[in-house]
Design an enzyme around this catalytic site. Sequence first.
Site, PDB file in Angstrom:
ATOM      1  N   GLU A 253     -89.946 -24.277 -78.581  1.00  0.00           N
ATOM      2  CA  GLU A 253     -89.554 -23.925 -78.737  1.00  0.00           C
ATOM      3  C   GLU A 253     -87.828 -23.871 -77.659  1.00  0.00           C
ATOM      4  O   GLU A 253     -87.565 -24.213 -77.383  1.00  0.00           O
ATOM      5  CB  GLU A 253     -89.350 -23.101 -77.508  1.00  0.00           C
ATOM      6  CG  GLU A 253     -89.497 -20.904 -77.967  1.00  0.00           C
ATOM      7  CD  GLU A 253     -89.792 -20.498 -79.403  1.00  0.00           C
ATOM      8  OE1 GLU A 253     -89.056 -20.208 -80.747  1.00  0.00           O
ATOM      9  OE2 GLU A 253     -90.842 -20.253 -79.120  1.00  0.00           O
ATOM     10  N   HIS A 254     -86.853 -23.689 -78.664  1.00  0.00           N
ATOM     11  CA  HIS A 254     -85.202 -23.867 -78.532  1.00  0.00           C
ATOM     12  C   HIS A 254     -85.517 -25.358 -78.472  1.00  0.00           C
ATOM     13  O   HIS A 254     -83.978 -26.236 -77.998  1.00  0.00           O
ATOM     14  CB  HIS A 254     -84.810 -22.924 -77.284  1.00  0.00           C
ATOM     15  CG  HIS A 254     -84.663 -21.732 -76.443  1.00  0.00           C
ATOM     16  ND1 HIS A 254     -83.829 -21.634 -76.820  1.00  0.00           N
ATOM     17  CD2 HIS A 254     -85.596 -21.045 -76.272  1.00  0.00           C
ATOM     18  CE1 HIS A 254     -83.562 -20.136 -77.119  1.00  0.00           C
ATOM     19  NE2 HIS A 254     -84.342 -20.140 -76.115  1.00  0.00           N
TER      20      HIS A 254
ATOM     21  N   ASP B 198     -85.470 -26.432 -82.051  1.00  0.00           N
ATOM     22  CA  ASP B 198     -84.304 -26.448 -83.519  1.00  0.00           C
ATOM     23  C   ASP B 198     -83.545 -27.475 -83.467  1.00  0.00           C
ATOM     24  O   ASP B 198     -82.805 -27.787 -84.127  1.00  0.00           O
ATOM     25  CB  ASP B 198     -84.735 -25.223 -84.216  1.00  0.00           C
ATOM     26  CG  ASP B 198     -84.530 -23.626 -83.584  1.00  0.00           C
ATOM     27  OD1 ASP B 198     -84.234 -23.729 -82.631  1.00  0.00           O
ATOM     28  OD2 ASP B 198     -84.305 -22.753 -84.532  1.00  0.00           O
TER      29      ASP B 198
ATOM     30  N   LEU C 293     -92.083 -12.490 -85.754  1.00  0.00           N
ATOM     31  CA  LEU C 293     -92.822 -13.031 -86.792  1.00  0.00           C
ATOM     32  C   LEU C 293     -92.289 -13.139 -87.802  1.00  0.00           C
ATOM     33  O   LEU C 293     -92.723 -13.415 -89.440  1.00  0.00           O
ATOM     34  CB  LEU C 293     -93.933 -12.399 -86.860  1.00  0.00           C
ATOM     35  CG  LEU C 293     -95.125 -12.032 -86.059  1.00  0.00           C
ATOM     36  CD1 LEU C 293     -96.072 -11.472 -86.237  1.00  0.00           C
ATOM     37  CD2 LEU C 293     -95.509 -12.997 -84.682  1.00  0.00           C
ATOM     38  N   SER C 294     -90.567 -12.984 -87.654  1.00  0.00           N
ATOM     39  CA  SER C 294     -90.143 -14.029 -89.501  1.00  0.00           C
ATOM     40  C   SER C 294     -90.388 -12.775 -90.380  1.00  0.00           C
ATOM     41  O   SER C 294     -89.804 -13.267 -91.567  1.00  0.00           O
ATOM     42  CB  SER C 294     -90.071 -15.221 -89.523  1.00  0.00           C
ATOM     43  OG  SER C 294     -88.260 -15.092 -89.818  1.00  0.00           O
TER      44      SER C 294
ATOM     45  N   GLU D 207     -79.284 -15.247 -94.695  1.00  0.00           N
ATOM     46  CA  GLU D 207     -78.851 -14.761 -93.569  1.00  0.00           C
ATOM     47  C   GLU D 207     -78.162 -14.917 -92.634  1.00  0.00           C
ATOM     48  O   GLU D 207     -78.068 -14.247 -92.354  1.00  0.00           O
ATOM     49  CB  GLU D 207     -81.075 -15.767 -92.577  1.00  0.00           C
ATOM     50  CG  GLU D 207     -81.164 -14.561 -91.311  1.00  0.00           C
ATOM     51  CD  GLU D 207     -82.491 -14.374 -91.174  1.00  0.00           C
ATOM     52  OE1 GLU D 207     -83.294 -14.130 -92.199  1.00  0.00           O
ATOM     53  OE2 GLU D 207     -82.446 -13.403 -90.075  1.00  0.00           O
TER      54      GLU D 207
ATOM     55  N   ASP E  80     -88.336 -20.672 -90.284  1.00  0.00           N
ATOM     56  CA  ASP E  80     -89.254 -19.126 -89.912  1.00  0.00           C
ATOM     57  C   ASP E  80     -88.630 -19.691 -92.060  1.00  0.00           C
ATOM     58  O   ASP E  80     -89.955 -19.464 -92.179  1.00  0.00           O
ATOM     59  CB  ASP E  80     -87.828 -18.703 -89.860  1.00  0.00           C
ATOM     60  CG  ASP E  80     -87.706 -17.952 -88.674  1.00  0.00           C
ATOM     61  OD1 ASP E  80     -88.864 -19.075 -87.580  1.00  0.00           O
ATOM     62  OD2 ASP E  80     -87.238 -17.122 -88.135  1.00  0.00           O
TER      63      ASP E  80
ATOM     64  N   TYR F  61     -78.834 -16.754 -75.831  1.00  0.00           N
ATOM     65  CA  TYR F  61     -78.923 -17.528 -76.631  1.00  0.00           C
ATOM     66  C   TYR F  61     -77.614 -18.116 -76.961  1.00  0.00           C
ATOM     67  O   TYR F  61     -77.693 -19.717 -76.675  1.00  0.00           O
ATOM     68  CB  TYR F  61     -79.210 -17.560 -77.893  1.00  0.00           C
ATOM     69  CG  TYR F  61     -79.799 -17.687 -78.960  1.00  0.00           C
ATOM     70  CD1 TYR F  61     -80.640 -18.184 -79.015  1.00  0.00           C
ATOM     71  CD2 TYR F  61     -78.385 -18.073 -79.600  1.00  0.00           C
ATOM     72  CE1 TYR F  61     -80.777 -19.246 -80.137  1.00  0.00           C
ATOM     73  CE2 TYR F  61     -78.911 -19.092 -80.886  1.00  0.00           C
ATOM     74  CZ  TYR F  61     -79.592 -19.754 -81.022  1.00  0.00           C
ATOM     75  OH  TYR F  61     -79.940 -20.728 -82.581  1.00  0.00           O
TER      76      TYR F  61
HETATM   77  P1  ADP Z   1     -88.002 -10.274 -87.732  1.00  0.00           P
HETATM   78  O1  ADP Z   1     -87.288 -11.325 -88.383  1.00  0.00           O
HETATM   79  O2  ADP Z   1     -87.993 -11.205 -86.131  1.00  0.00           O
HETATM   80  O3  ADP Z   1     -88.978  -9.268 -88.128  1.00  0.00           O
HETATM   81  P2  ADP Z   1     -85.026  -9.234 -88.169  1.00  0.00           P
HETATM   82  O4  ADP Z   1     -84.119  -8.335 -87.274  1.00  0.00           O
HETATM   83  O5  ADP Z   1     -84.710 -10.368 -88.361  1.00  0.00           O
HETATM   84  O6  ADP Z   1     -87.228  -9.487 -87.846  1.00  0.00           O
HETATM   85  O7  ADP Z   1     -85.652  -8.960 -89.630  1.00  0.00           O
HETATM   86  C1  ADP Z   1     -86.152  -7.700 -90.060  1.00  0.00           C
HETATM   87  C2  ADP Z   1     -85.562  -6.993 -90.739  1.00  0.00           C
HETATM   88  O8  ADP Z   1     -85.873  -7.188 -92.246  1.00  0.00           O
HETATM   89  C3  ADP Z   1     -85.669  -5.358 -91.461  1.00  0.00           C
HETATM   90  O9  ADP Z   1     -85.201  -4.766 -90.630  1.00  0.00           O
HETATM   91  C4  ADP Z   1     -85.235  -5.358 -92.938  1.00  0.00           C
HETATM   92  O10 ADP Z   1     -83.867  -5.182 -92.939  1.00  0.00           O
HETATM   93  C5  ADP Z   1     -86.233  -6.230 -93.214  1.00  0.00           C
HETATM   94  N1  ADP Z   1     -87.898  -6.190 -93.758  1.00  0.00           N
HETATM   95  C6  ADP Z   1     -88.817  -7.005 -93.435  1.00  0.00           C
HETATM   96  N2  ADP Z   1     -89.417  -6.592 -93.774  1.00  0.00           N
HETATM   97  C7  ADP Z   1     -88.865  -5.713 -94.754  1.00  0.00           C
HETATM   98  C8  ADP Z   1     -90.093  -4.299 -95.314  1.00  0.00           C
HETATM   99  N3  ADP Z   1     -91.091  -4.826 -95.072  1.00  0.00           N
HETATM  100  N4  ADP Z   1     -89.382  -3.877 -96.014  1.00  0.00           N
HETATM  101  C9  ADP Z   1     -88.434  -3.911 -95.958  1.00  0.00           C
HETATM  102  N5  ADP Z   1     -86.879  -5.046 -95.252  1.00  0.00           N
HETATM  103  C10 ADP Z   1     -88.305  -5.653 -94.347  1.00  0.00           C
HETATM  104 MG    MG Z   2     -85.300 -12.204 -88.671  1.00  0.00          MG
END
Ligand code: ADP
Ligand code: MG
Length: 383
Positions: free
Chosen positions: A33-34, A36, A122-123, A157, A169, A219
């Site tokens: 962790e941390h 990368d 969980l990305s 991203e 990820d 961070y």
């Molecule tokens: P993480 O990647 O940790 O889950 P993030 O904030 O980086 O959190 O990404 C989440 C965002 O990705 C959501 O707010 C949405 O915009 C998009 N997303 C992820 N899964 C879906 C889904 N099943 N349907 C629509 N958008 C999604």
């Molecule tokens: Mg994310």
Amino acid sequence: MVAPEKIHSAFAARFGSGGRFYCAPGRVNLIGEHTDYNLGFVLPGAIDKAITLEIRPNNSNAYRVYSLDYDDEVRFAAGEAKLPQAWANYVLGVVMEFHSRCFGVPGFDAVFAGDVPLGGGLSSSAALESAFAFAINDLFNYGLGKLELAQIGQSAEHKYAGVRCGIMDQFASLHGEQGKLIQLDCRSLEHEMIPFAPADWRVVLIDTHVKHSLASSEYNQRREQCEAGVKALQKRHTHVKSLRDADLPMLEESRREMGETVFSRCRYVVEENIRLLRGVGLLKAGDFTAFGKEMFASHAGLRHLYAVSCDELDHLVDTAAQLPGTAGARMMGGGFGGCTINLVSEAARETVIARCSESFEKKFGHKPLVYDVVISDGARRLS
Ligand code: ADP
Ligand code: MG
């Protein structure tokens, strides 16, 4: 994983006859962790929770994408500015990254849904990017490799979601294999698949459901502290480009110049890389109990030296540590909230989940969320 049939009903209702199906998963990171952004090692694996997508060219210049989970359809064209719907920017970003690499993606219709918890560490965002990157590459025969697809997702991203993430990820979402973790060298981007299919052990995530607001400022500060450590080391060792090039005796030599805070941050990073490499050896030998101890040590470092944990995470790890059947537990992700990742015996799984949940709720007033995960295949075509 969301069943393709479910996606297809929505696709047929909206766009008519069917397209091809793809999916791309979220990921966990067992240790590392941390490390990368310090160009060290990480040990992620793709999981059995994914974005499922149906897609078909539509013989136009327009992209029509429907999010089943948000019940929201967006239409856009290449070159468009950022869209008001946050979720759609991940798709626009991926399309535009193909364009900037001279692949002028033709118009398509797509419907997608997922079961990766949003914002839970969980990305889900990498799953979404990887699903579209993999699908577009396959549908239009662009012939790009998985690393290039991961880089497309990562740039999307950065530019379209404003998150300056590393490559882990997207790399894991694309390269994952069932029953294998990925030892990724964040400097060379070389990787090795490490067998991880423990018959008697389960990976359980416990989500604190909190995100403390200092996460992003802390961070950035950690990144600066690591850079300060490198600068101090360079006075004696000019070849040092990142903490990847440092060892513990070198840190001791420069301890005074760094000061205690920067020294602690650097020590954590150097030790975490050592733990990861030792941990991989233990996994290869099938010693999951000893691997779990490295996870506990990782958490202790993140808590005391790197200082990115919080009471909620510490409580979950401390509770799990007292329960027989827990091999290891640690916070996963940037810190200040999010999940713990636990390696627990099959027999103890239910008790560990129940005890951690009860104890957490008593102390913090809300129940944590629990996700069982299985290390699974990465992005792929389903039909
Ligand atoms: P993480 O990647 O940790 O889950 P993030 O904030 O980086 O959190 O990404 C989440 C965002 O990705 C959501 O707010 C949405 O915009 C998009 N997303 C992820 N899964 C879906 C889904 N099943 N349907 C629509 N958008 C999604
Ligand atoms: Mg994310």
